[in-house]
Design an enzyme around this catalytic site. Structure first.
Site, PDB file in Angstrom:
ATOM      1  CE  LYS A  22      78.169 -78.819 -28.561  1.00 44.28           C
ATOM      2  NZ  LYS A  22      78.982 -78.715 -27.345  1.00 44.28           N
ATOM      3  CG  ASN A  23      79.842 -75.070 -28.078  1.00 42.91           C
ATOM      4  OD1 ASN A  23      79.232 -75.940 -27.454  1.00 42.91           O
ATOM      5  ND2 ASN A  23      80.937 -75.339 -28.766  1.00 42.91           N
ATOM      6  CB  CYS A 117      83.942 -84.434 -25.950  1.00 40.72           C
ATOM      7  SG  CYS A 117      82.371 -84.548 -26.817  1.00 40.72           S
ATOM      8  NE  ARG A 122      87.218 -80.215 -22.805  1.00 41.34           N
ATOM      9  CZ  ARG A 122      86.036 -80.218 -23.416  1.00 41.34           C
ATOM     10  NH1 ARG A 122      85.372 -81.354 -23.567  1.00 41.34           N
ATOM     11  NH2 ARG A 122      85.512 -79.097 -23.886  1.00 41.34           N
ATOM     12  CG  ASP A 307      84.527 -77.886 -31.550  1.00 43.19           C
ATOM     13  OD1 ASP A 307      85.289 -78.625 -30.902  1.00 43.19           O
ATOM     14  OD2 ASP A 307      83.834 -77.001 -31.017  1.00 43.19           O
ATOM     15  NE  ARG A 399      77.511 -83.987 -25.034  1.00 38.45           N
ATOM     16  CZ  ARG A 399      78.786 -83.622 -24.931  1.00 38.45           C
ATOM     17  NH1 ARG A 399      79.717 -84.520 -24.930  1.00 38.45           N
ATOM     18  NH2 ARG A 399      79.120 -82.364 -24.817  1.00 38.45           N
TER      19      ARG A 399
END
Ligand code: EPU
Length: 424
Positions: A22-23, A117, A122, A307, A399
């Site tokens: 994903k990232n 999230c 952040r 994570d 997601r």
């Protein structure tokens, strides 16, 4: 709306194939704006963050064509606006990569502040610091990152005050077409940063040092499209590692880069879990001895990933004795603890450290996914708990996990999605 229902406890068996990361995917998809050509991206995970990223590109004018389930052709040449759709960018974190990519290509950007999230504050001060070092004037105003530069981004030395994945990616994107050599110091070293650099190098960029804490970008105005296959998702692999270990199952995890998993396999081996590495696979062996409690500290790569904090907590709930997780990246990462407590977990959080007293079986309950990885942890808890666990707000899980219900079901879990009745 749907929820996930799991009937536990489960024993898993067989093999599971890990999807694209994903990232890395979100970075590469938005990087295509800077490339300004046609790219073919393969191994894209089938998750809602990627569907949203592709929709944002389309709304900005790109032509996006699905070649197969995980392969898309993206032509960003028709993009003529720097305005990304506000209603969409606020739904994901990585939308701020549009800022770096647009600055590289157009010398200007106006992007709504990102969502993602909620782990507490952040900030994006390090992204702004990098853009400013490259000559941009940046305003964070009325919910927008509003930046512009006269005569294109300038090569610069960027020193990050903290290790930031997003900041490092945005600095690479913003500098990739500038004249001269940009040097990023105290850069993040995550595999997805290497993947982005490899993609951009395939497109004609000259980036060296990705994967170390000093990255050099020799800008090139003449980037071109390429065909690129993304790396597998180490966090999805880590989640399945915990699924196997917590349920006492033997599971073959396929399509992984074992090197990327070492921060997890080395630490989790201290519990007594046995892993066997193949070239592109990892076998989690069925447990034969009682597992031991451990202490974990989350750190930037190659440290233990934040994570994996919530999922690992579920494993530690299953191990007799007292374990600790010290969270050093996000100040509000423990929001999942209240949900796990509903299932009987004995966890106490004080000053960023969770003390987990494990050993008693978790109980099935109705719980919520409070964020993406917290949602994954609820699924894992449902696999080990006795009875029927139901999880709401599963859009968080969708997601970032590609077909997690189908994948778990194919290796023996009793798990399904069911429609929630709407009485409104
Ligand atoms: N930070 C600052 N200033 C900045 C940027 C970051 O102080 O300008 C701080 C953050 O507050 C945090 C630390 O630096 O304390 C690290 O944040 P980082 O920038 O590395 O995180 P991110 O880029 O926002 C990415 C992943 C997250 C993952 C973190 C850490 C993406 C889209 N997101 O977030 O992934 O947790 O790195 O590895 O790549 C997830 O996949 O579930 C997820 C949340």
């Amino acid at each position: 709306m749907e929820k996930i229902v799991i009937n536990g406890p489960s024993i898993l068996n067989g093999s599971v194939k890990i999807s694209g990361m994903k990232n890395a995917a979100v970075a590469v998809v938005f990087a295509t704006i800077a490339v300004n050509d046609e790219c073919i991206i393969d191994n894209l995970p089938n998750i809602s963050d990627i569907n949203l990223a592709l929709k944002i590109l389309e709304k900005m004018g790109a032509v996006v064509e699905k070649i197969d389930e995980n392969k898309y052709k993206i032509d960003t040449r028709p993009i003529s606006t720097i305005m990304a759709p506000d209603e969409d960018v606020g739904k994901m974190r990585a939308s701020y990569y549009i800022a770096g990519a647009s600055l590289a290509r157009f010398g200007v950007c106006k992007v709504g502040l990102p969502g993602g999230c909620d782990f507490g504050s952040r900030p994006i001060d390090q992204h702004v610091k990098a853009f400013e070092a490259m000559g941009a004037k940046v305003k964070i105003d009325e919910g927008y990152i509003d930046a512009s530069v006269v005569g294109g981004m300038k090569a610069a030395n960027v020193y990050f005050d903290c290790v930031t994945v997003g900041g490092t990616i945005n600095a690479i994107l913003a500098s990739v077409r500038s004249e001269g050599v940009t040097v990023i110091d105290n850069a993040a070293r995550e595999p997805h940063i290497v993947d982005l650099a490899n993609f951009l190098n395939f497109c004609g960029a000259d980036i060296t040092g990705a994967g170390t804490d000093t990255i050099k970008i020799k800008g090139n105005k003449q980037l071109h499209g390429c065909e690129y296959t993304l790396i597998p998702d180490m966090i999805e692999a880590g989640t399945f590692m915990i699924a196997a270990a917590a349920t006492g199952s033997e599971l073959m995890i396929e399509n992984v880069i074992p090197k990327h998993l070492e921060s997890m396999t080395s630490k989790l081996s201290e519990t007594g879990i046995v892993f066997e590495e193949g070239d592109e696979s990892l076998l989690v062996k069925r447990k034969t001895t009682e597992l031991r409690p451990i202490n974990i500290k989350t750190l930037p790569y190659p440290g233990f990933p934040t994570d994996m904090n919530p999922q690992t907590a579920v494993l530690l709930c299953c191990i007799n004795g007292s374990s600790r997780i010290n969270e050093t990246i996000f100040n509000d990462r423990f929001r999942y603890v209240n949900e796990l407590k509903r299932m009987g977990a004995n966890i106490d959080v004080d000053n960023g450290i969770a003390t987990i007293v494990g050993g008693q079986r978790l109980r099935a309950a109705n719980v919520r996914a409070v964020d993406l990885r917290a949602g994954a942890a609820m699924i894992l808890a449902g696999l080990v708990a006795e009875g029927s666990t139901s999880i709401e707000d599963i859009f968080y899980i969708e997601r970032g996990y590609d077909n997690i219900v189908e994948k778990l079901s194919s290796i023996g879990a009793s798990i399904k999605k069911v429609q929630i009745q709407d009485f409104s």
